[in-house]
Design a protein around this motif. Sequence first.
Motif, PDB file in Angstrom:
ATOM      1  N   LEU A  63       0.831  -1.207   0.000  1.00  0.00           N
ATOM      2  CA  LEU A  63       0.000   0.000   0.000  1.00  0.00           C
ATOM      3  C   LEU A  63       0.865   1.257   0.000  1.00  0.00           C
ATOM      4  O   LEU A  63       1.925   1.297   0.619  1.00  0.00           O
ATOM      5  CB  LEU A  63      -0.933   0.006   1.210  1.00  0.00           C
ATOM      6  N   GLN A  64       0.386   2.295  -0.692  1.00  0.00           N
ATOM      7  CA  GLN A  64       1.152   3.531  -0.826  1.00  0.00           C
ATOM      8  C   GLN A  64       0.765   4.579   0.223  1.00  0.00           C
ATOM      9  O   GLN A  64       1.609   5.332   0.692  1.00  0.00           O
ATOM     10  CB  GLN A  64       0.917   4.124  -2.227  1.00  0.00           C
ATOM     11  N   VAL A  65      -0.505   4.636   0.585  1.00  0.00           N
ATOM     12  CA  VAL A  65      -0.997   5.676   1.492  1.00  0.00           C
ATOM     13  C   VAL A  65      -1.516   5.073   2.794  1.00  0.00           C
ATOM     14  O   VAL A  65      -1.173   5.534   3.885  1.00  0.00           O
ATOM     15  CB  VAL A  65      -2.110   6.510   0.817  1.00  0.00           C
ATOM     16  N   CYS A  66      -2.344   4.063   2.692  1.00  0.00           N
ATOM     17  CA  CYS A  66      -2.998   3.475   3.867  1.00  0.00           C
ATOM     18  C   CYS A  66      -2.098   2.425   4.526  1.00  0.00           C
ATOM     19  O   CYS A  66      -2.497   1.257   4.697  1.00  0.00           O
ATOM     20  CB  CYS A  66      -4.337   2.863   3.465  1.00  0.00           C
ATOM     21  N   LYS A  67      -0.914   2.844   4.898  1.00  0.00           N
ATOM     22  CA  LYS A  67       0.033   1.923   5.523  1.00  0.00           C
ATOM     23  C   LYS A  67      -0.338   1.702   6.983  1.00  0.00           C
ATOM     24  O   LYS A  67      -0.856   2.603   7.644  1.00  0.00           O
ATOM     25  CB  LYS A  67       1.448   2.480   5.423  1.00  0.00           C
ATOM     26  N   SER A  68      -0.080   0.480   7.471  1.00  0.00           N
ATOM     27  CA  SER A  68      -0.432   0.147   8.842  1.00  0.00           C
ATOM     28  C   SER A  68       0.551  -0.873   9.390  1.00  0.00           C
ATOM     29  O   SER A  68       1.063  -1.725   8.645  1.00  0.00           O
ATOM     30  CB  SER A  68      -1.862  -0.412   8.904  1.00  0.00           C
ATOM     31  N   LYS A  69       0.848  -0.768  10.699  1.00  0.00           N
ATOM     32  CA  LYS A  69       1.751  -1.729  11.333  1.00  0.00           C
ATOM     33  C   LYS A  69       1.089  -3.094  11.472  1.00  0.00           C
ATOM     34  O   LYS A  69       1.757  -4.126  11.459  1.00  0.00           O
ATOM     35  CB  LYS A  69       2.175  -1.212  12.708  1.00  0.00           C
ATOM     36  N   SER A  70      -0.224  -3.110  11.628  1.00  0.00           N
ATOM     37  CA  SER A  70      -0.957  -4.374  11.733  1.00  0.00           C
ATOM     38  C   SER A  70      -1.432  -4.800  10.355  1.00  0.00           C
ATOM     39  O   SER A  70      -1.189  -4.116   9.356  1.00  0.00           O
ATOM     40  CB  SER A  70      -2.143  -4.205  12.677  1.00  0.00           C
ATOM     41  N   GLN A  71      -2.114  -5.911  10.308  1.00  0.00           N
ATOM     42  CA  GLN A  71      -2.621  -6.382   9.025  1.00  0.00           C
ATOM     43  C   GLN A  71      -3.789  -5.522   8.569  1.00  0.00           C
ATOM     44  O   GLN A  71      -4.402  -4.794   9.354  1.00  0.00           O
ATOM     45  CB  GLN A  71      -3.031  -7.848   9.145  1.00  0.00           C
ATOM     46  N   THR A  72      -4.143  -5.606   7.284  1.00  0.00           N
ATOM     47  CA  THR A  72      -5.113  -4.710   6.680  1.00  0.00           C
ATOM     48  C   THR A  72      -6.145  -5.458   5.855  1.00  0.00           C
ATOM     49  O   THR A  72      -5.893  -6.570   5.384  1.00  0.00           O
ATOM     50  CB  THR A  72      -4.395  -3.685   5.781  1.00  0.00           C
ATOM     51  N   CYS A  73      -7.279  -4.819   5.668  1.00  0.00           N
ATOM     52  CA  CYS A  73      -8.333  -5.372   4.814  1.00  0.00           C
ATOM     53  C   CYS A  73      -8.273  -4.804   3.400  1.00  0.00           C
ATOM     54  O   CYS A  73      -9.183  -5.021   2.600  1.00  0.00           O
ATOM     55  CB  CYS A  73      -9.701  -5.076   5.405  1.00  0.00           C
ATOM     56  N   CYS A  74      -7.220  -4.055   3.081  1.00  0.00           N
ATOM     57  CA  CYS A  74      -7.112  -3.398   1.778  1.00  0.00           C
ATOM     58  C   CYS A  74      -6.031  -4.031   0.911  1.00  0.00           C
ATOM     59  O   CYS A  74      -5.029  -4.542   1.411  1.00  0.00           O
ATOM     60  CB  CYS A  74      -6.805  -1.914   1.951  1.00  0.00           C
ATOM     61  N   THR A  75      -6.242  -3.916  -0.398  1.00  0.00           N
ATOM     62  CA  THR A  75      -5.219  -4.276  -1.384  1.00  0.00           C
ATOM     63  C   THR A  75      -4.829  -3.006  -2.129  1.00  0.00           C
ATOM     64  O   THR A  75      -5.462  -1.954  -1.969  1.00  0.00           O
ATOM     65  CB  THR A  75      -5.769  -5.307  -2.378  1.00  0.00           C
ATOM     66  N   LYS A  76      -3.821  -3.107  -2.949  1.00  0.00           N
ATOM     67  CA  LYS A  76      -3.369  -1.937  -3.693  1.00  0.00           C
ATOM     68  C   LYS A  76      -4.461  -1.446  -4.641  1.00  0.00           C
ATOM     69  O   LYS A  76      -4.674  -0.240  -4.796  1.00  0.00           O
ATOM     70  CB  LYS A  76      -2.100  -2.269  -4.477  1.00  0.00           C
ATOM     71  N   LYS A  77      -5.176  -2.371  -5.287  1.00  0.00           N
ATOM     72  CA  LYS A  77      -6.259  -1.976  -6.189  1.00  0.00           C
ATOM     73  C   LYS A  77      -7.402  -1.313  -5.422  1.00  0.00           C
ATOM     74  O   LYS A  77      -8.022  -0.362  -5.907  1.00  0.00           O
ATOM     75  CB  LYS A  77      -6.773  -3.188  -6.957  1.00  0.00           C
ATOM     76  N   MET A  78      -7.664  -1.815  -4.222  1.00  0.00           N
ATOM     77  CA  MET A  78      -8.689  -1.173  -3.393  1.00  0.00           C
ATOM     78  C   MET A  78      -8.282   0.237  -3.031  1.00  0.00           C
ATOM     79  O   MET A  78      -9.116   1.176  -3.043  1.00  0.00           O
ATOM     80  CB  MET A  78      -8.909  -1.982  -2.115  1.00  0.00           C
TER      81      MET A  78
END
Length: 573
Positions: A63-78
Amino acid sequence: MHFSRVFSKYSAMWTICTFLLACLCDVCLGNPHKCDEVRKVFQLRQIGPNQMLPLSPRPGSDLQVCKSKSQTCCTKKMEERYQVAARRDIENLLQTSSSSLKFLISRNVAAFPGTFEVLRRQAENHTNALLQESYGNMADQAEGPVRELFTDISLFLLGSELNVEDFVERFFDALFPMVYHRFIDPGLSDLSAGYTECVRSSSRDVRPFGGAAVLLADQIARSAFSGKVLLQALHLGIEVINTTDHLQLSRECRKALLKMHYCPHCQGLTQSKPCMGYCLNVMRGCLASMAEIDIHWREFVHSIEDWSARTYGLQDLEQVLLGIHTQLHDALGHAQRNGPRISAQVHKLCGPSSRKPVQTASIQLSSKESFHLQTATKALGDSLAVKTRDFLNSLRLYRTYYGGLADQLCVSELASDDGISCWNGTDIVKSYTLRVVGNGIKAQAANPEVKVKGADSVIHQIIDKLKHINQLLQGKSIPKLGTLDQIETGSGNAEGLYSGDCDDEDGCDGSGGGQIKKNIQRVSKLNPDVSSDHNHHHPPVKDYKVKVPSRSIRLTGSIVVTMMPWLHVLLTL
């Protein structure tokens, strides 16, 4: 029994351990079910296909903007889809917030054709009523020339290539034989066709109505010019709104909007709202260029108020049209008072008419008839004055629209209320701790959320147009005929004097006689019913030297290409 108790004890311990382990995994790896809510919102807002969403939380290293130290529900396309959605959401908010202002202006602009038609019919009816009630049988003969006069006025104001002085003088030329036959040299028999034509053609030399034709043509032309400026201003107001509604947001702004609106979704926080200070920084950064319009928009609203006040009177279309019957009455009275001179001049040019003389008819408008016409005119004027005041009062409410737009969106739509946990761009917190910057380009140098490089070029252009129209509305410059359209492109010299010299693009006739100078008298009048909490400065009355062709006011349809009302005619809904 002992074995059963031991088993039960260890079974309970195992359940507790399993629960604790599950909680630990939830903290470390994320709850596999928390992406379900993200999926629902993703689908509900039609951001993209559900296949883009991971079935469970995943590492977000790509991810380029929505970076997080924990796991995420987003993909790059999302993330890419979220950025498009964030921009779309802001555009929708901008359009929604400006919709009432846009409707206020466009409604009054769109009302002109129907309003003018009603006004034209009333003015024509007043004129016919004057002729019918005061001049008897002549009214039937004059009905055709009267209808032609008001048709020509309509065509001129709606953009037709007509010369004002020509069609006004044509009306008085057609009227002269009727007046001559019935009131100056009356007889038992009608004038012959040849003699009637001779009388008609002698009108310009005999001038039986004094300066009535020149005066009426001058008033129509000047009111058309006043209406052109004001209508152009209202059209520009709509253009400003349309431009800012679809403003191209910078890359830095789009990233900041994504981070504020949808990055919390990646952490399953679909119901969170940004902190107030955080929202203000993002929106003030994104709308920094738009905030630069503020001072010019305030001046724009104030200038429209002043213009409406100054042009009320002789340059007001409503006053001009509804006053035609009065000018006609005065013109006919002038002809009767100068009957002997007119008769002698006609006899000299056309010869005497061989008819038996009868008693000259009286050209008097009774006080009762005069009162009836004046009352009807005053009633319409009062109604238009009320509508004008209502429009100006409504427009005045939007004078600070661009200066407070970012704050309005955060307070009313985007940000969390005080005292409620909120999103600060990274996590859910109790309050935003970074510095909150002010509005405008200069203030964004210290913005911690959005990097603003400079003013938008499109905003620069719209500001230039506002400056031009503000100068015209304030009477600081009167452009050359035809150059008002340059306001739409921001080109041309706005300081140029309104002059009779013009080229082909101005829509003027070729060459003409010598040039004479006239003064445009600006009528200054306080705006009605202005609330006491606003200071309205009305500039002093000024005279502006204006060149116009001798005996010809060359205001053709190029001046009125977009229709010519001014505020008192526009506001008749």
